[in-house]
Structure formats: structure tokens, C-alpha cells
Enzyme design. Structure first.
Site, PDB file in Angstrom:
ATOM      1  N   LYS A 169     -16.133 -28.901  34.313  1.00  7.88           N
ATOM      2  CA  LYS A 169     -14.727 -29.042  33.809  1.00  7.88           C
ATOM      3  C   LYS A 169     -14.417 -28.066  32.797  1.00  7.88           C
ATOM      4  CE  LYS A 169     -12.729 -30.626  29.937  1.00  7.88           C
ATOM      5  NZ  LYS A 169     -11.373 -29.732  30.048  1.00  7.88           N
ATOM      6  N   GLU A 244     -24.321 -28.053  22.773  1.00 10.86           N
ATOM      7  CA  GLU A 244     -24.414 -26.563  22.061  1.00 10.86           C
ATOM      8  C   GLU A 244     -23.054 -26.846  21.175  1.00 10.86           C
ATOM      9  OE1 GLU A 244     -22.938 -23.683  20.377  1.00 10.86           O
ATOM     10  OE2 GLU A 244     -22.788 -22.621  22.181  1.00 10.86           O
ATOM     11  N   CYS A 278     -19.537 -19.029  18.736  1.00  9.14           N
ATOM     12  CA  CYS A 278     -20.367 -19.968  18.158  1.00  9.14           C
ATOM     13  C   CYS A 278     -21.378 -19.113  17.333  1.00  9.14           C
ATOM     14  CB  CYS A 278     -21.163 -20.814  19.081  1.00  9.14           C
ATOM     15  SG  CYS A 278     -20.169 -21.921  20.128  1.00  9.14           S
ATOM     16  N   GLU A 380     -17.111 -24.404   9.534  1.00 10.95           N
ATOM     17  CA  GLU A 380     -17.085 -23.321  10.617  1.00 10.95           C
ATOM     18  C   GLU A 380     -15.779 -22.745  10.830  1.00 10.95           C
ATOM     19  OE1 GLU A 380     -18.413 -22.344  15.055  1.00 10.95           O
ATOM     20  OE2 GLU A 380     -17.832 -24.320  14.501  1.00 10.95           O
TER      21      GLU A 380
END
Length: 476
Positions: A169, A244, A278, A380
Site C-alpha cells: 500500500k 519504523e 525519519c 518530531e
């Protein structure tokens, strides 16, 4: 563009589509089927039918398909990179690098495919023991929009090499390049049903992949909250998981660092892909003794970055990929400004001008003197904003670097062997760089600690994540 199920490009069951927009201009780049649960179930059924034949092939034969696909990806790099820039927003040179990176990953797993082997032991009275490694079955892959080609490679490379079939996906805001790459794999000889691509919302397509008992493993890259939901959805079937989940990577610059090199390391490590990585540098800790010079040089370098449409010549940073991401970054900067958490040295707003009005642009931003409890350090920041704090030395730098719920990556910039030894030992991260940041070749295992996730991608270790072991004891 249609979704790929059992080697056929088809519409979704609903017959509906969603539009994909260029984040720099707002123009429509293309459309994709609005898939749902029934489409995922069809893809899982196709993957199940294809598994027996694909898993029975030798790993060398499976690897050849990846190699031939990599050759074609390199041949079509220019067109693929243009499509990636159009839907994702990154500068064209970064898109070219990413497409080449996808080919690198396929070539790496092709090389590993030639050396697949089990284990053999002679245990005396226990007999002879062989340890066989076998594919898991149907694997699900859910990927984000920030590095769609690379992350697609990280997931399908080891999964297909190990003999699994895959239901993939892509992200809704950047599905088109992934679909083209899947098409190339099919043209290179990947049998129907081995790789299926279903486009659509995470709350239906993603959840069905995570929940469906026919899927033996799920690999997900995204934010922490969604990762937790994937784990909950997968838990009843006790599925294998690779998660992750992002990071808040610290970069420590010591007083003996090569300052020009470290400045360039910050620029690439923070503002590459508009900061939407990331493992980007998201917290900068600089020794007090060099802080003024470092911030002065860094500011001049950051203010030289050209912001604009990724297809335009000379552009060093494109827009954020989507409106929600832009609004979150604006909110985080505004919150820091309202709380007087540091001084905005440069940036801090969207660029002005007609060329920027329809896109998701934000200027590369430096905020100095940020207190250690700032929202910019606690959360973040997935965009081109870098908070900077000074530290007296290594003790405080390491303490602050580890004071985060995340543990994905970290870097230290120094020429001291003692500092390198201590930092690489004490930094709580899945990957630690010394005098560099961000780059991850396919040979290097990649993953995080703490809230940054579980499992590893890349390297020979990733093959083990897609296989299960069977021990056979023989006593004659």
C-alpha cells in the site's frame, strides 16, 4: 493508473478514484483507484495463489528478476524521477538519487540471492542437525510519502528475494512512482500475484492488510501513533512486525570538529527532502566554545538555499508534501515563538511571492538558544526547521541526545578517538554516524530503539525478518 492485482491493472471495487496533486503547484499529477477492504482481500488471494510457485524457485532465479528490473529502472531514471518530483515535491536531483537508490537495493538483494544457505551441525549423540530457512508467505508493506521509492525497495527487496509474495500500500499523496516501479518489476519477469499494489486510505486498505489473517508479516513505516495501531491490528494473528516509526535525531558538534564539513552535514542532514526524512538531523547540540562561529556559518549557508518547484534548475529545497504536514510545522514554530523558546535566526515563515502561493512551502529555518524542554526538542519536527542548543561538553550533549522517546539515528562530529568510542557506545540509537549523517547504503541494517520502532530493514539481516527457521535433527 490502476491498482495491480494478480498481474492485472484494474479499477477498485468501488470504481472511485482519488487525485494526486503536485505539492509545489497544486496541479493534478494523476489519479489512482480508491481501494478498499475488498480490493485488499482480492490482492491477498492472488498473493496466496502465487506463493507456491514463487517460493519453490531458487533464490538465484528470484534474484535475477530483481536484477533485470534494476537495469530497466536505471534506463528509465529520468522519467521516473520527474514523476517522483511531481507527486512528492523534492528537487529533481534528489529524485534521481532516490530512483537510483531503489535500483541499488534490488541489485544488492540480487547479489545476496546467490549465497542463500542454511546451517549444518554434527552434535554427536544428538545426531546431525540442519537449520532450514523458509519464506513466511504473504507479507504486507505499508509505506509513506516522503521516500516512497527507497522505502518500497527496503520492503519488497528482501521479501521477494526470500520467496514471499507481497501486498503493498503506497501513500495516498505519492502512489504513482511506486505503481510504475511495480509495473517495471512485472515486465522484468515477476509473475502475476507476487507483487500486488492496492491504493487507498490507510484506515481501510492499511488496516485490512494489518488485520487480515492471510498476511503473515507486516512492515510499516510511518508515525508512532499509526504504528501502534498497526501493531494492535496485527496482534490477534500474532504476525511478524517491522515498525519504523520516525525519530528525532540529535547531532553533536564538538569543539575539534571540522566546522565547514559539519555545516554541510547539517544542511544535507536537515534540509534534504525539505526535512521530511525519519533520520534527518532534528536536534543540534553545539559546544559553547564554537557555537557563535558555527551558527554564523550555518546561517549564511542556509540562507543560500533556493526554495522552489523541484523541477526548476538551481532549486535546493522543494515544498512539503502535503498541507497537513505544512500546518503541523507552522504550528510547532508558532508554539515555540509564543513561548519564547529561542531566537529565529533565519526563516520561520513561508516564502513570499506568487510562485509560492499554491504550494506547501516553508523557508529553511534555524532557531538558536532553544531551551532543552522546548516543544521543538520534545516532538518530531517533520519539516525544514532546526532547533539549536549549546552544551559545555560531551557529558551534557550525550544526556540531552538520549533525552527523547525516539532512538532512530544520531551523529557526532569530532576527531577524538576517545569521544568517538564513548559516543558510539552511549548514544541510544539504531544507527550512529561519525562525521556524517543521513546516508544509509543497502548493506547497513536500519531500524530504531525505543519509540522509533522494532525490527530491521536493509542488509542480510532483513532477509531473516522475512523467513522462518526449521530445525531438523537426524539420528541414523
Amino acid at each position: 493508473m490502476k491498482m495491480l492485482i494478480n498481474g492485472e491493472w484494474r479499477d477498485s471495487v468501488s470504481g472511485k478514484v482519488f487525485l494526486v496533486h503536485n505539492p509545489a503547484t497544486g496541479d493534478v499529477v494523476g489519479e489512482a483507484p480508491l481501494g478498499g477492504e475488498d480490493d485488499v482481500r482480492s490482492a491477498i488471494e492472488a498473493a496466496g495463489e502465487a506463493f507456491a510457485d514463487w517460493s519453490a524457485r531458487s533464490s538465484r532465479d528470484r534474484g535475477k528478476v530483481l536484477f533485470f528490473a534494476a537495469e530497466e529502472v536505471r534506463r528509465r531514471n529520468t522519467d521516473l524521477a520527474a514523476l517522483l518530483t511531481a507527486e512528492q515535491g523534492k528537487p529533481i536531483r534528489e529524485a534521481v538519487d532516490e530512483i537510483n537508490g531503489f535500483a541499488n537495493i534490488l541489485e544488492y538483494y540480487h547479489a545476496l540471492s546467490a549465497g542463500e544457505r542454511g546451517e549444518f551441525m554434527n552434535l554427536g549423540g544428538y545426531g546431525r542437525v540442519t537449520v532450514e530457512r523458509r519464506p513466511l508467505g504473504i507479507c504486507g508493506a505499508i509505506i509513506p510519502w516522503n521516500m516512497p521509492a527507497i522505502i518500497m525497495g527496503w520492503k519488497i527487496g528482501p521479501a521477494l528475494t526470500a520467496g514471499n509474495t507481497v501486498v503493498l500500500k503506497p501513500a495516498r499523496t505519492a502512489p504513482l512512482t511506486c505503481m510504475k516501479l511495480a509495473e517495471i518489476l512485472g515486465d522484468a519477469g515477476l509473475p502475476p500475484g507476487v507483487l500486488n499494489v492496492v491504493t487507498g486510505p490507510g484506515e481501510t486498505v492499511g488496516r485490512e492488510i494489518a488485520r487480515n489473517p492471510g498476511v503473515r508479516k507486516v512492515s510499516f513505516t510511518g508515525e508512532v501513533g499509526t504504528g501502534r495501531q498497526v501493531a494492535l491490528d496485527a496482534a490477534p494473528a500474532l504476525k511478524r512486525l517491522t515498525l519504523e516509526l520516525g525519530g528525532s535525531d540529535p547531532m553533536i558538534v564538538c569543539d575539534d570538529a571540522d566546522i565547514p564539513a559539519a555545516v554541510e552535514g547539517v544542511v544535507r542532514g536537515r534540509f534534504y527532502n525539505c526535512g521530511q526524512v525519519c533520520t534527518a538531523v532534528k536536534r543540534l547540540y553545539v559546544y559553547e566554545s564554537i557555537a557563535d562561529e558555527f551558527v554564523r556559518r550555518l546561517t549564511a549557508r542556509v540562507e543560500a538555499i533556493v526554495v522552489g518547484n523541484g523541477m526548476d534548475r538551481g532549486v535546493g529545497m522543494g515544498p512539503l508534501n502535503n498541507r497537513a504536514g505544512l500546518e503541523r510545522v507552522v504550528g510547532q514554530v508558532d508554539a515555540a515563538r509564543d513561548r519564547d523558546e529561542g531566537e529565529i535566526v533565519t526563516g520561520g515563515q513561508a516564502p513570499r511571492g506568487e510562485a509560492y502561493e499554491r504550494g506547501h512551502f516553508f523557508l529553511p529555518t534555524l532557531i538558536a538558544g532553544v531551551p532543552h524542554d522546548s516543544v521543538l526538542f520534545a516532538e518530531e519536527v517533520f519539516g525544514p526547521v532546526l532547533p539549536i542548543a549549546t552544551v559545555p561538553g560531551l557529558d551534557e550533549a550525550l544526556e540531552l541526545a538520549n533525552n527523547s522517546r525516539y532512538g532512530l539515528g544520531a551523529s557526532v562530529w569530532t576527531h577524538s578517538a576517545d569521544v568517538i568510542a564513548r559516543a558510539t557506545e552511549e548514544l541510544e540509537a539504531g544507527i550512529v554516524w561519525v562525521n556524517q549523517h543521513l546516508r544509509i547504503p543497502p548493506e547497513v541494517p536500519f531500524g530504531g530503539t525505543k519509540a522509533s520502532g522494532i525490527g530491521r530493514e536493509n542488509g542480510s539481516r532483513a532477509l531473516e525478518e522475512y523467513m522462518e527457521e526449521k530445525a531438523v535433527l537426524i539420528r541414523l
